[in-house]
Write a protein that holds these residues in place. Structure first.
Motif, PDB file in Angstrom:
ATOM      1  N   ALA A   1      -6.823   1.600   3.442  1.00 25.75           N
ATOM      2  CA  ALA A   1      -6.523   2.355   2.525  1.00 25.75           C
ATOM      3  C   ALA A   1      -5.620   1.260   0.989  1.00 25.75           C
ATOM      4  O   ALA A   1      -5.466   1.926   0.629  1.00 25.75           O
ATOM      5  CB  ALA A   1      -4.881   2.525   3.547  1.00 25.75           C
TER       6      ALA A   1
ATOM      7  N   ALA B   1      -5.561   3.426  -2.055  1.00 30.05           N
ATOM      8  CA  ALA B   1      -4.196   3.116  -3.353  1.00 30.05           C
ATOM      9  C   ALA B   1      -4.601   2.862  -3.975  1.00 30.05           C
ATOM     10  O   ALA B   1      -3.664   3.148  -5.179  1.00 30.05           O
ATOM     11  CB  ALA B   1      -3.292   2.524  -1.776  1.00 30.05           C
TER      12      ALA B   1
ATOM     13  N   VAL C   1       0.762  -1.390   0.139  1.00 32.52           N
ATOM     14  CA  VAL C   1      -0.024  -0.146  -0.542  1.00 32.52           C
ATOM     15  C   VAL C   1       0.710   1.466  -0.113  1.00 32.52           C
ATOM     16  O   VAL C   1       0.016   1.889  -0.532  1.00 32.52           O
ATOM     17  CB  VAL C   1      -0.927   0.091   1.503  1.00 32.52           C
ATOM     18  CG1 VAL C   1      -1.795   1.359   1.581  1.00 32.52           C
ATOM     19  CG2 VAL C   1      -1.898  -1.503   1.782  1.00 32.52           C
TER      20      VAL C   1
ATOM     21  N   ALA D   1      -4.516   7.379   0.926  1.00 35.15           N
ATOM     22  CA  ALA D   1      -4.032   6.370   1.718  1.00 35.15           C
ATOM     23  C   ALA D   1      -2.673   6.279   2.118  1.00 35.15           C
ATOM     24  O   ALA D   1      -2.313   6.187   2.869  1.00 35.15           O
ATOM     25  CB  ALA D   1      -3.540   5.407   0.448  1.00 35.15           C
TER      26      ALA D   1
END
Lengths: 428, 428
Positions: free
Chosen positions: A274, A278, A204, A247
């Motif tokens: 997140a 992302a 991420v 994110a």
């Protein structure tokens, strides 16, 4: 700039049967892997399908780190089943396999390479209609539930070409294969062991950093005049920027907590979101060098066995292979957009009040090193078994990844890649 | 949490013909209003359709501030034309009319009230497939290119019920009527006069503030168990929050510049994007009191004629009617989420370092008053022709707007509404 539908909440998985019913589905393909097929997320989906009277067949033979061969097998299953909808329950491997199965079952006369990226594939635009696909991610990293990308390892080429080139990771990239709906259910994240949380979280982190620093969309070339032939990965742009930055803020705030405490529902829920955020960012903008260089790092693995992963062979998890080069990569790219590099360093905790713009790269790199050190990450490529002698092979393995490396804001020679791998041998 | 596709850039309008061709469209309905039909945005669309060999018919009879009757007329046109795609070029009125035309032409046996909000309509979920609709906004405020909402004035009721209730603004709200694609082309914004830019910008401001402070999605009731019957306006949530905050940042940075200098392409481009971003936010979360109270403010207009608007009758532009109550509204709602109110005040320029949480409401209100004063906005409802004697009618006109007012974070009595209107008579 296309964005998937997502629904978020503890327990939303239980609604999948109603969603399928609302879509008019009567014969559903449920895809997962052997490990997961016995576990609660899959059980929850099956219960919901049964409760809503929806017929389904399960395919639980998804390969973790899929190959063209494992894709083919799933495609065959999909073709035979004549399904009118798909549900993928798992990590990136499962979701990507399901996207490929849906695509090729909907386009039965296509050759496998038709939709695969150039230069090895034909990169044809998808014009056939696909069936609805609902993705239920069980890890917090890939973001595949929101992207139009399916990644696999092209084994076919391994055999035919020199053994050094063991890692021709390829992709199918088209808005058409994006899941119809992603069900972001944080309940599935509560039992992930800490290294899995950390490594998924690094994916991420890099999705966010790479998409935010990717070549701006108006500088990408070529720029096809027909919108349908423009790539899914279009360079950083005003929409992907929003997702990337958001994110990153979540990663900065929650990743350490999520790693350290499996019961921290707030932290793990936020990381699950997140991952999707992302994903929406990089699914539109693309990633660049950390990802491009990660494929040989994973592919050429020697004896390293990652803690917390239930596999019987050497493995460098994707998120780890991506993050280990990040200090070197962002030192290299910072000169192209130093303000963005400095901004991300600040989000990750650096005090940038007195920072000088030309120091943006080193500042971000130091911030990343500290972040990784705090999370007990192995000390560079050397710690996972690589030495200087491996650099030519790592460079050679990166070259075919131009699908992503061309989105780096700064062009890179083989010599540059060499320097980047060398600088990543030791981090602390 | 569903999000439309948008494409952004100077000149993207010229790609509409290719987009329609890619969608397989052969017989397109182009909707606009009489004013615009002679102007460059419509010309640009027609050129692109001709160049790509796409047959089309133009409907340029859209009413600014549409009514059920003007919707019906557009629907008749759509039904007769048997179109396979739609293009709407204009502001919210045109896009909303086009959404309604597409919906009812795709569902020819439905009664008009079937899809209209309760309590006046049936609020049925849309289960018919609609045709693709491409929206090309020419103002920077409504965000309708990204939402599944169409607003109109229900004249039918005006006649049948007491004359005081002149403003039963109704809506059709369904993810199904969301445009397939929004083309966000800043070229169309360069010739907007300054009051139009300001008032449209206030609509963006209030979309962002209201959706960010709306009742959180998990506190909304009822919460239908089947996802398809959940409302498009679902309360504030983690995805809409991102868009609201981001749109607000753009408004804070660019609205004044955009108002003051018609040639400031950077500022006007950013406001055009902010309009879409805020649209994605409120299209998922909803709006509340500023919007709910705005309909009687516009509807009961006496003699006020807004500068820069080319109309032959009294008019309170939508954005102005929305923003004039904002200091009072956010003072009233702040106690439910003071941190959010303080955060938005800070984004709009307030120094909140030493602020006390209980003062969040007054701080945001003062910040808004300063913002409006700097932009030469009329000094409250009194300045646009209302007096204390009008308050009962304004309150009465707000009551039927429960479609939005129920999303306010704090329930409100008639007495509360009265106080809010009274506090909005004078701002500075």
């Amino acid at each position: 700039m296309a964005v998937s539908n997502i629904r978020y909440g503890a327990g939303v998985t239980k609604e999948v049967g109603m969603d399928l019913q609302n879509m008019g589905a009567k014969n559903v393909c449920l895809m997962t892997d052997k490990n997961l097929s016995q576990l609660p997320p899959v059980q929850m989906v099956m219960d919901s399908l049964v409760k809503n009277g929806i017929n389904f067949k399960m395919y639980d033979n998804v390969r973790v780190e899929p190959t063209d061969r494992s894709f083919m097998e799933a495609i065959e299953f999909a073709k035979k089943g004549v399904f009118d909808a798909y549900v993928a329950v798992g990590g990136g491997s499962t979701m990507d396999t399901c996207k490929a199965a849906n695509l090729y079952a909907s386009s039965p006369h296509s050759d496998f390479l038709d939709y695969v990226n150039a230069p090895i594939g034909m990169g044809k635009p998808v014009s056939v209609p696909l069936k609805p696909l609902i993705a239920v991610p069980t890890t917090s990293g890939t973001g595949s539930e929101t992207t139009g990308v399916a990644i696999f390892d092209y084994e076919h080429l391994k055999v035919k070409t020199e053994p050094l080139l063991k890692i021709p990771v390829l992709g199918i990239a088209s808005r058409a294969i994006k899941p119809t709906l992603g069900l972001i259910d944080p309940l599935h994240t509560l039992h992930m062991p800490d290294r899995v949380v950390a490594n998924s979280g690094f994916d991420v982190l890099c999705h966010a950093l790479e998409s935010y620093t990717a070549l701006p969309y108006h500088m990408r070339s070529p720029c096809p005049s027909n919108p349908i032939t423009r790539p899914a990965y279009q360079g950083s742009n005003p929409v992907s920027d929003i997702w990337a930055v958001h994110a990153l803020r979540i990663v900065a705030k929650y990743l350490k907590r999520a790693v350290r405490n499996p019961d921290d529902l707030e932290a793990r829920s936020n990381m699950h979101l997140a991952s999707a955020f992302a994903g929406i960012g990089f699914g539109n903008a693309g990633v660049h060098l950390c990802h491009g260089m990660s494929y040989p790092i994973s592919g050429l693995v020697k004896t390293y066995k990652a803690k917390d992963y239930n596999v019987d062979h050497p493995l460098v998890p994707h998120g780890l292979s991506v993050v280990l080069t990040s200090p070197a990569v962002f030192t290299f790219t910072a000169q192209m957009s130093p303000e963005r590099h400095l901004e991300t360093a600040e989000i990750l905790g650096a005090d940038t009040r007195t920072a000088r713009i030309p120091d943006a790269g080193p500042i971000l790199a130091d911030t990343l090193r500290k972040f990784l050190f705090d999370l007990d990450v192995d000390d560079g490529l050397a710690a996972i078994g690589y030495s200087k002698a491996d650099i030519p092979a790592l460079v050679k393995g990166t070259l075919p990844q131009e699908r992503v490396t061309k989105l780096a804001p700064r062009p890179q020679s083989e010599e540059d890649l060499s320097v980047l791998f060398e600088a990543s041998m030791k981090l602390y």
